[in-house]
Scaffold this motif. Structure first.
Motif, short mmCIF file in Angstrom:
data_model
loop_
_atom_site.label_atom_id
_atom_site.label_comp_id
_atom_site.label_asym_id
_atom_site.label_seq_id
_atom_site.Cartn_x
_atom_site.Cartn_y
_atom_site.Cartn_z
N PHE A 28 -9.38 -35.97 1.30
CA PHE A 28 -9.44 -37.42 1.19
C PHE A 28 -9.66 -38.13 2.53
CE2 PHE A 28 -6.47 -36.32 -2.45
CZ PHE A 28 -7.44 -36.46 -3.43
N GLU A 29 -9.88 -37.38 3.59
CA GLU A 29 -10.05 -37.99 4.91
C GLU A 29 -11.31 -38.84 5.00
OE1 GLU A 29 -9.86 -34.83 7.74
OE2 GLU A 29 -7.68 -34.58 7.55
N CYS A 30 -12.30 -38.57 4.15
CA CYS A 30 -13.56 -39.34 4.17
C CYS A 30 -13.51 -40.57 3.28
CB CYS A 30 -14.73 -38.46 3.74
SG CYS A 30 -15.09 -37.09 4.84
N LEU A 31 -12.35 -40.88 2.69
CA LEU A 31 -12.23 -41.96 1.73
C LEU A 31 -12.64 -43.30 2.34
CD1 LEU A 31 -11.25 -42.41 -1.21
CD2 LEU A 31 -9.02 -43.02 -0.24
N ASP A 32 -13.52 -44.00 1.64
CA ASP A 32 -13.97 -45.33 2.08
C ASP A 32 -12.88 -46.34 1.74
OD1 ASP A 32 -15.17 -47.75 2.58
OD2 ASP A 32 -16.92 -47.41 1.31
N THR A 33 -12.27 -46.93 2.76
CA THR A 33 -11.17 -47.87 2.54
C THR A 33 -11.60 -49.32 2.74
OG1 THR A 33 -10.48 -47.61 4.85
CG2 THR A 33 -9.44 -46.16 3.22
N SER A 34 -12.92 -49.56 2.76
CA SER A 34 -13.41 -50.92 2.98
C SER A 34 -13.46 -51.70 1.67
CB SER A 34 -14.80 -50.89 3.61
OG SER A 34 -15.73 -50.28 2.73
N ARG A 35 -13.60 -53.02 1.79
CA ARG A 35 -13.72 -53.91 0.64
C ARG A 35 -15.20 -53.98 0.25
NH1 ARG A 35 -10.49 -58.75 -0.40
NH2 ARG A 35 -9.71 -58.56 1.73
N ASN A 36 -15.49 -53.88 -1.09
CA ASN A 36 -16.89 -53.95 -1.50
C ASN A 36 -17.35 -55.41 -1.59
OD1 ASN A 36 -15.96 -55.02 -3.94
ND2 ASN A 36 -16.24 -53.12 -5.08
N ALA A 37 -18.60 -55.60 -2.03
CA ALA A 37 -19.18 -56.95 -2.04
C ALA A 37 -18.42 -57.90 -2.96
CB ALA A 37 -20.64 -56.87 -2.48
N SER A 160 -15.69 -39.69 -0.81
CA SER A 160 -15.61 -40.93 -0.05
C SER A 160 -15.26 -42.11 -0.97
CB SER A 160 -16.93 -41.22 0.67
OG SER A 160 -17.95 -41.58 -0.27
N GLN A 161 -15.35 -41.89 -2.29
CA GLN A 161 -15.13 -42.94 -3.26
C GLN A 161 -13.69 -42.96 -3.78
OE1 GLN A 161 -17.70 -45.23 -3.87
NE2 GLN A 161 -18.42 -44.05 -2.11
N GLY A 162 -13.20 -44.17 -4.09
CA GLY A 162 -11.81 -44.32 -4.50
C GLY A 162 -11.44 -43.53 -5.74
N HIS A 163 -12.37 -43.40 -6.69
CA HIS A 163 -12.03 -42.69 -7.92
C HIS A 163 -11.77 -41.21 -7.68
CE1 HIS A 163 -16.56 -42.49 -7.82
NE2 HIS A 163 -16.28 -41.22 -8.03
N SER A 164 -12.17 -40.69 -6.51
CA SER A 164 -11.96 -39.27 -6.22
C SER A 164 -10.48 -38.93 -6.14
CB SER A 164 -12.65 -38.88 -4.91
OG SER A 164 -12.02 -39.51 -3.80
N THR A 165 -9.64 -39.91 -5.81
CA THR A 165 -8.22 -39.63 -5.61
C THR A 165 -7.48 -39.33 -6.91
OG1 THR A 165 -7.64 -41.98 -5.75
CG2 THR A 165 -8.16 -41.11 -3.57
N CYS A 166 -8.07 -39.67 -8.05
CA CYS A 166 -7.34 -39.50 -9.31
C CYS A 166 -7.75 -38.24 -10.07
CB CYS A 166 -7.52 -40.72 -10.21
SG CYS A 166 -9.13 -40.87 -11.00
N VAL A 167 -8.82 -37.57 -9.68
CA VAL A 167 -9.40 -36.52 -10.52
C VAL A 167 -8.69 -35.17 -10.36
CG1 VAL A 167 -11.48 -35.19 -11.01
CG2 VAL A 167 -11.64 -37.64 -10.55
N ILE A 208 -22.12 -38.44 3.73
CA ILE A 208 -20.91 -37.75 4.17
C ILE A 208 -20.90 -37.70 5.70
CG2 ILE A 208 -19.57 -35.61 4.05
CD1 ILE A 208 -20.99 -35.02 1.39
N HIS A 209 -19.88 -38.30 6.31
CA HIS A 209 -19.80 -38.37 7.78
C HIS A 209 -21.09 -38.95 8.36
CE1 HIS A 209 -15.98 -36.32 7.86
NE2 HIS A 209 -16.48 -35.25 7.25
#
Length: 342
Positions: A28-37, A160-167, A208-209
Motif C-alpha cells: 500500500f506504499e504507492c497509495l494515492d492519498t490526493s483529493r480527486n477533481a 495506487s487506488q483507494g479501492h485496493s485497500t479493501c480487496v 506505478i512510481h
C-alpha cells in the motif's frame, strides 16, 4: 415462485488463503492519498479494515474453490457423484474461456452428466447461481446443485487506488437440494446499465512510481486490473447506497416480513454503506466481516454465508449484492418450516 417441492441450502463451506495482509503492508506504499477533481479522497473512502486474506505464490484460487465445495458436500452428507449441476464462477479466470469452474468439476470428480454453468455476473455471481439452482431443483430437473464462487482479485488490483485497500481473496460454496430449511422463496433485481463502464476489469496500462506500464503476471504475460472510475465512485455514493435497502425492503414487503426478522448478508467494501444499510433495513443480525476478511468480490456472499451458517437464528435470511453490469440482486430464504417458525 410457489411449489410443493422446496429447494434450500443443505450445506455450506468456505476456504481462505493462508496469507493475511494488514493495513501496514508495503503493497500500500504507492497509495494515492490526493483529493480527486470532485474533492473525494478515495484512500479514506475504503476504511474500517484490518485484515484481508490474499493468495500466496503457492496457492490457487481453483484449489480453494474445490476445497470449499468439498466442505459443503461434507456438511450436507451428499456424495460428489450425486451432484447434477455446478453453478458459479472462478475469477479472475486463468483463461478467457473456459472458466476454471470446469477444472473444479474435474477435481471434485463430478459425474460426466453433471452440467457446468459458469455465471459471469461479477460480483453477485453466487446470488444468481442460487436462484438458478433453486429453480432447477423445484422443477425436478436436478436434485443437487453446487453453487460456488472464488475470487483472486488481490492479484488484479492497481495498488495506487483507494479501492485496493479493501480487496481480499477467498472461495465459498453451498449445496442446494430438496429441503424444508433455508428454502429459497423469492428474489428481486433492479438494473441500471447506464453505469455499464463504472467498474471494469481489463488489461490496461497503470502508472506505478511515475512510470506508465502494463502489469504482467509471473510468466511475463499482461494481466487485467480493476478500474473504478469517477462514475463508479458516484454509483457507490448514490445508486448502490440507496438501491440495496430499497430492493431488500421491497422484497420483504412483498412477503409481509419485518427487518428484525432477518439475517442480512450484503456486498461489503465500504463501511459507511454497511452502516447505512443496517439503519435503512434494520436486520436483527447483520453478517459483517469487512474488518476480518475485507471485500472478497464474488466470494463475499458464499464465504460469509458459510462462516455464519450454523449461527443464523432468525426466521429469514436475505443476501443482497451488486453485479458490475450494473445490477442489484437480492435473494430471500426462509430458514425453518412455517410451522416451526416463531
Amino acid at each position: 415462485m410457489s411449489s410443493p417441492r422446496g429447494a434450500g441450502l443443505l450445506g455450506c463451506g468456505y476456504q481462505l488463503p493462508r496469507s493475511v495482509r494488514r493495513n501496514d503492508d508495503p503493497v500500500f506504499e504507492c497509495l494515492d492519498t490526493s483529493r480527486n477533481a470532485q474533492g473525494i479522497y478515495q484512500s479514506v473512502l475504503f476504511r474500517g479494515l484490518d485484515r484481508r486474506h490474499c493468495l500466496g505464490p503457492d496457492e490457487s484460487i481453483t484449489d480453494l474453490v474445490t476445497e470449499s465445495c468439498l466442505r459443503a458436500l461434507d456438511a450436507a452428507g451428499v456424495a460428489a457423484e450425486d451432484v447434477d449441476r455446478l453453478y458459479g464462477y472462478v475469477s479472475v479466470p486463468e483463461y478467457h474461456v473456459p472458466n476454471a469452474l470446469y477444472q473444479v468439476h474435474h477435481d471434485l470428480g463430478l459425474s460426466r452428466k453433471a452440467m457446468v454453468v459458469p455465471i459471469n455476473a461479477e460480483q453477485a455471481n453466487f446470488l444468481s447461481g442460487m436462484v438458478h439452482a433453486a429453480e432447477a431443483v423445484r422443477s425436478g430437473n436436478a436434485t443437487y446443485c453446487l453453487v460456488t464462487c472464488g475470487s483472486n482479485w488481490s492479484q488484479h488490483i492497481d495498488y495506487s487506488q483507494g479501492h485496493s485497500t479493501c480487496v481480499g481473496d477467498g472461495a465459498g460454496a453451498a449445496l442446494i437440494g430438496p429441503s424444508d430449511r433455508f428454502v429459497v422463496i423469492d428474489h428481486a433485481t433492479t438494473t441500471n446499465t447506464s453505469y455499464y463502464r463504472a467498474a471494469t476489469m481489463a488489461t490496461r496500462p497503470l502508472t506505478i512510481h511515475s512510470r506508465r506500464q502494463v502489469p504482467v503476471d509471473g510468466t511475463g504475460m499482461p494481466t487485467p486490473t480493476l478500474d473504478l472510475n469517477q462514475c463508479g465512485i458516484e454509483v457507490m455514493s448514490s445508486w448502490l447506497k440507496d438501491g440495496i435497502p430499497e430492493l431488500v425492503n421491497e422484497l420483504l414487503t412483498r412477503h409481509a416480513i419485518r427487518g428484525d426478522q432477518i439475517t442480512l448478508i450484503t456486498y461489503q467494501s465500504v463501511r459507511i454503506l454497511l452502516d447505512h444499510w443496517a439503519e435503512r433495513i434494520g436486520p436483527k443480525e447483520y453478517v459483517d466481516t469487512l474488518a476480518e476478511f475485507g471485500h472478497m468480490i464474488s466470494a463475499t456472499y458464499p464465504v460469509n454465508l458459510a462462516y455464519s451458517f450454523d449461527r443464523i437464528s432468525t426466521q429469514y435470511l436475505v443476501l443482497a449484492g451488486l453485479d458490475l453490469g450494473m445490477q442489484l440482486e437480492a435473494v430471500l430464504l426462509q430458514t425453518d418450516p412455517p410451522h416451526l417458525s416463531t
